[in-house]
Design a protein around this motif. Structure first.
Motif, short mmCIF file in Angstrom:
data_model
loop_
_atom_site.label_atom_id
_atom_site.label_comp_id
_atom_site.label_asym_id
_atom_site.label_seq_id
_atom_site.Cartn_x
_atom_site.Cartn_y
_atom_site.Cartn_z
N ASN A 102 0.72 -1.02 0.11
CA ASN A 102 -0.15 0.06 -0.09
C ASN A 102 0.81 1.21 -0.26
O ASN A 102 1.54 1.55 1.11
CB ASN A 102 -0.82 0.08 1.43
CG ASN A 102 -1.82 1.53 1.39
OD1 ASN A 102 -1.83 2.22 0.37
ND2 ASN A 102 -2.45 1.40 2.42
N GLY A 107 -6.83 4.09 5.72
CA GLY A 107 -8.36 4.06 5.67
C GLY A 107 -8.98 3.71 4.34
O GLY A 107 -8.34 3.45 3.36
N ASP A 108 -10.14 4.01 4.02
CA ASP A 108 -10.97 3.91 3.11
C ASP A 108 -10.47 4.75 2.02
O ASP A 108 -10.92 5.71 2.03
CB ASP A 108 -12.51 3.92 3.29
CG ASP A 108 -12.82 2.61 4.44
OD1 ASP A 108 -12.33 1.52 4.35
OD2 ASP A 108 -13.92 2.86 5.20
N TYR A 109 -9.96 4.14 0.90
CA TYR A 109 -9.81 5.16 -0.43
C TYR A 109 -11.28 5.51 -0.96
O TYR A 109 -12.27 4.66 -1.20
CB TYR A 109 -9.13 4.39 -1.19
CG TYR A 109 -8.83 4.86 -2.71
CD1 TYR A 109 -7.70 5.87 -2.79
CD2 TYR A 109 -9.42 5.01 -3.75
CE1 TYR A 109 -7.42 6.65 -3.85
CE2 TYR A 109 -9.40 5.72 -5.02
CZ TYR A 109 -8.44 6.57 -4.93
OH TYR A 109 -7.87 7.27 -6.25
N ARG A 111 -10.87 8.49 0.85
CA ARG A 111 -10.70 9.45 1.97
C ARG A 111 -9.45 8.93 2.86
O ARG A 111 -9.71 9.14 4.17
CB ARG A 111 -12.19 9.22 2.77
CG ARG A 111 -13.43 9.75 1.86
CD ARG A 111 -14.45 9.61 2.72
NE ARG A 111 -14.83 8.38 2.93
CZ ARG A 111 -15.51 7.53 2.04
NH1 ARG A 111 -16.02 8.26 0.82
NH2 ARG A 111 -15.66 6.36 2.49
N SER A 112 -8.60 8.32 2.25
CA SER A 112 -7.33 8.02 2.90
C SER A 112 -6.66 8.87 3.74
O SER A 112 -6.65 10.04 2.99
CB SER A 112 -6.60 7.20 2.03
OG SER A 112 -7.06 6.18 1.11
N ARG A 115 -2.55 10.59 3.38
CA ARG A 115 -2.11 10.21 1.93
C ARG A 115 -0.60 10.06 1.82
O ARG A 115 0.07 11.00 2.50
CB ARG A 115 -2.73 11.07 1.16
CG ARG A 115 -4.35 11.07 0.95
CD ARG A 115 -4.90 9.63 0.53
NE ARG A 115 -4.63 9.58 -0.80
CZ ARG A 115 -5.07 9.74 -1.91
NH1 ARG A 115 -6.54 10.49 -1.62
NH2 ARG A 115 -4.84 9.28 -3.25
N LYS A 147 -3.90 -7.13 6.42
CA LYS A 147 -4.55 -6.75 5.13
C LYS A 147 -4.32 -5.32 4.88
O LYS A 147 -4.63 -4.51 5.95
CB LYS A 147 -5.74 -7.16 5.00
CG LYS A 147 -6.21 -6.90 3.75
CD LYS A 147 -8.00 -7.49 3.67
CE LYS A 147 -8.55 -7.14 2.54
NZ LYS A 147 -10.07 -7.69 2.48
N ASP A 149 -4.73 -1.45 3.54
CA ASP A 149 -6.09 -0.84 3.37
C ASP A 149 -6.41 -0.62 2.08
O ASP A 149 -7.56 -0.47 1.47
CB ASP A 149 -5.88 0.40 4.08
CG ASP A 149 -6.07 0.33 5.57
OD1 ASP A 149 -6.27 -0.79 6.16
OD2 ASP A 149 -5.62 1.35 6.46
N PHE A 150 -4.97 -0.63 1.13
CA PHE A 150 -5.49 -0.49 -0.45
C PHE A 150 -4.39 -1.06 -1.02
O PHE A 150 -3.13 -1.29 -0.63
CB PHE A 150 -5.15 1.27 -0.77
CG PHE A 150 -5.30 1.46 -2.03
CD1 PHE A 150 -6.57 1.87 -2.63
CD2 PHE A 150 -4.26 1.57 -3.20
CE1 PHE A 150 -6.82 2.17 -4.11
CE2 PHE A 150 -4.48 1.78 -4.04
CZ PHE A 150 -5.79 2.27 -4.64
#
Length: 260
Positions: A102, A107-109, A111-112, A115, A147, A149-150
């Motif tokens: 990553n 966080g959820d892309y 809105r990570s 960055r 795992k 996040d992205f």
């Protein structure tokens, strides 16, 4: 005792470990802002020159003296796609048990937050370079997660996907791991001096295979350390002057402690 023969510092052990991971390579590329991998590649080249073995070609992006590319990353990508790059280094803000990386953010892309710089050409190089060495000096649960996040680039691919490249090893400030492509996971190869299996297990957010009594990452012999502290350090100053100065300062500190 002269500083040339003082004990190897932790970063010197990392550099020597990188050099060992490049055994058998013909051409190695190192991205920008990668002083330890660059020093390891330079040491591997110097060791071959000293032994009279076939030369190792290295390209350090951002260097004028140690870069045979003339068109930056575009030429690197072309050479990698043609199979002319044997090894490359990648890091990641997060790396998980399957070798997924990553480089985007937490966080959820999309809105990570925070960055990170982004994936750039990592996905492509991870697929086509046969020996990708993952390097991240920080070894903590926030980096090595169960795992990511992205997924900027996956560590493995489904059967039938053409992929000559992929993770070869993972080197951190605490340990060296091999990557088992069949099991799609990491196996502890060795612990760096002064680090324990319990410490590494606690600092890693995913499970990994290991021997009951893991090996210790070997330090360099006197001749290798001398070569690193002379020729390689001088070469490193051209691209990473601040890093070379800091490493030299740490060597002097180690020397003073050894002679106290």
């Amino acid at each position: 005792m002269s500083h040339d023969m003082s004990p190897a510092t932790p970063r010197e052990i990392l550099i020597c470990t990188v050099a060992g991971l490049l055994d058998g390579c013909r051409c190695v590329a190192v991205g920008a802002a990668s002083p330890v991998p660059a020093a390891g590649a330079m040491l591997a080249r110097a060791l071959r020159d000293t032994a009279g073995e076939p030369p190792l070609r290295i390209s350090v992006l951002g260097s004028e003296a140690h870069n045979f590319f003339t068109n930056g990353s575009a030429e690197l990508f072309d050479a990698a796609g043609q199979g002319r790059i044997d090894a490359f280094f990648l890091g990641g803000g997060q790396i998980d048990r399957h070798g997924n990386i990553n480089l985007v953010g937490v966080g959820d892309y999309p809105r990570s937050a925070p960055r990170w710089p982004g994936s750039f050409g990592s996905g492509y190089l991870y697929y086509v370079v046969p020996r990708v060495i993952l390097y991240r000096e920080e070894h903590s649960p926030r980096v090595f997660v169960e795992k990511v996040d992205f997924i900027s680039t996956p560590g493995t691919s489904d059967p039938g996907v053409y992929r000559p490249g992929g993770p070869y090893a993972l080197l951190t400030g605490k340990a060296l791991f091999d990557f088992d492509k069949d099991k799609r996971g990491f196996r502890l190869a060795s612990l760096h001096p002064d680090h324990t299996l319990e410490e590494v297990t606690a600092a890693t957010g995913f499970a990994f295979d290991h021997d009951p009594d893991p090996a210790t990452t070997p330090g360099p012999d006197a001749a290798t350390l001398q070569l690193l502290r002379s020729r390689v350090m001088d070469e490193l100053c051209e691209t990473y002057p601040a890093f070379a100065a800091e490493l030299r300062a740490r060597i002097q500190t180690t020397d003073r402690k050894a002679t106290a």
